[in-house]
Write a protein that holds these residues in place. Structure first.
Motif, short mmCIF file in Angstrom:
data_model
loop_
_atom_site.label_atom_id
_atom_site.label_comp_id
_atom_site.label_asym_id
_atom_site.label_seq_id
_atom_site.Cartn_x
_atom_site.Cartn_y
_atom_site.Cartn_z
N GLN A 1 0.83 -1.21 0.00
CA GLN A 1 0.00 0.00 0.00
C GLN A 1 0.86 1.25 0.00
O GLN A 1 0.60 2.20 -0.75
CB GLN A 1 -0.95 0.02 1.20
N THR B 1 -8.76 0.36 -7.75
CA THR B 1 -9.34 -0.16 -6.51
C THR B 1 -8.29 -0.22 -5.41
O THR B 1 -8.54 0.18 -4.26
CB THR B 1 -9.96 -1.55 -6.74
N TRP C 1 -7.55 3.23 -4.12
CA TRP C 1 -8.65 3.70 -3.26
C TRP C 1 -8.50 3.08 -1.86
O TRP C 1 -8.62 3.78 -0.86
CB TRP C 1 -9.99 3.32 -3.88
N ARG C 2 -8.23 1.78 -1.80
CA ARG C 2 -8.07 1.11 -0.50
C ARG C 2 -6.84 1.63 0.24
O ARG C 2 -6.87 1.79 1.47
CB ARG C 2 -7.99 -0.40 -0.70
N ARG D 1 -5.51 4.61 -0.05
CA ARG D 1 -5.84 5.96 0.43
C ARG D 1 -6.69 5.89 1.70
O ARG D 1 -6.50 6.66 2.63
CB ARG D 1 -6.61 6.74 -0.63
N GLU D 2 -7.64 4.98 1.70
CA GLU D 2 -8.50 4.82 2.87
C GLU D 2 -7.66 4.38 4.08
O GLU D 2 -7.82 4.89 5.18
CB GLU D 2 -9.61 3.81 2.59
N ALA D 3 -6.74 3.42 3.87
CA ALA D 3 -5.87 2.97 4.94
C ALA D 3 -4.98 4.11 5.43
O ALA D 3 -4.76 4.28 6.64
CB ALA D 3 -5.02 1.79 4.47
N ARG E 1 -5.71 7.34 5.22
CA ARG E 1 -6.57 8.28 5.94
C ARG E 1 -6.80 7.81 7.37
O ARG E 1 -6.70 8.59 8.31
CB ARG E 1 -7.92 8.42 5.22
N LEU E 2 -7.06 6.52 7.54
CA LEU E 2 -7.27 5.98 8.88
C LEU E 2 -6.00 6.06 9.72
O LEU E 2 -6.03 6.42 10.90
CB LEU E 2 -7.79 4.55 8.81
#
Length: 127
Positions: free
Chosen positions: A74, A104, A107-108, A110-112, A114-115
Motif C-alpha cells: 500500500q 481499486t 482507493w483502498r 488511500r483509505e488505509a 486516511r485511517l
C-alpha cells in the motif's frame, strides 16, 4: 523517466553489446532532445514527506508515520501514484494487473492512509 520509456520501446531493436552503453546513449539523446526543445530542467521534489515538511515539520512527521503504518504494498502504491506520478495504467503494466485493479487498490490504500493519519492525530495529547 523518458529514458526508460524510450528504452522499453527500443528494446526489441537492441543488437546486444553492453547494456550500460546502450542505456546511456538513450539517456544522452533524451537530454539533447529536451535541450533542443528549450524545456528547462527543474529539480523535482522526490518525497511527499519533504513537501509536507516544507510547510510544517510536524505534518511531515505525521505523513511519514502514517505511511509506515501501511502495508508495504500500500505504501509503495501510494508512492508510485502520488509521489512518482505514475498513472493507474502505468502501474498496471508494471505490476501485471489491470488499471481497474490498480484504481481499486489505490482507493483502498488511500483509505488505509486516511485511517492511519487520523489515528496519528488522535494519538497526540490535547493541550
Amino acid at each position: 523517466q523518458e529514458t526508460f520509456l524510450r528504452a522499453t520501446r527500443a528494446f526489441l531493436g537492441w543488437r546486444g553489446g553492453r547494456p550500460e552503453a546502450w542505456l546511456l546513449t538513450i539517456a544522452r539523446n533524451v537530454l539533447v532532445d529536451e535541450h533542443r526543445r528549450g524545456h528547462p530542467t527543474l529539480p523535482l521534489d522526490e518525497s511527499l514527506v519533504a513537501t509536507a515538511e516544507a510547510d510544517d515539520p510536524a505534518v511531515g512527521a505525521a505523513v511519514r508515520d502514517a505511511l509506515r503504518r501501511l502495508s508495504t504494498p500500500q505504501a509503495r502504491l501510494l508512492t508510485l501514484v502520488h509521489v512518482d506520478g505514475f498513472t493507474h495504467a502505468e502501474v498496471a503494466r508494471m505490476t501485471g494487473t489491470t488499471p481497474a485493479a490498480v484504481k481499486t487498490a489505490v482507493w483502498r490504500a488511500r483509505e488505509a492512509f486516511r485511517l492511519a493519519y487520523g489515528s496519528e492525530a488522535n494519538d497526540e495529547p490535547h493541550t
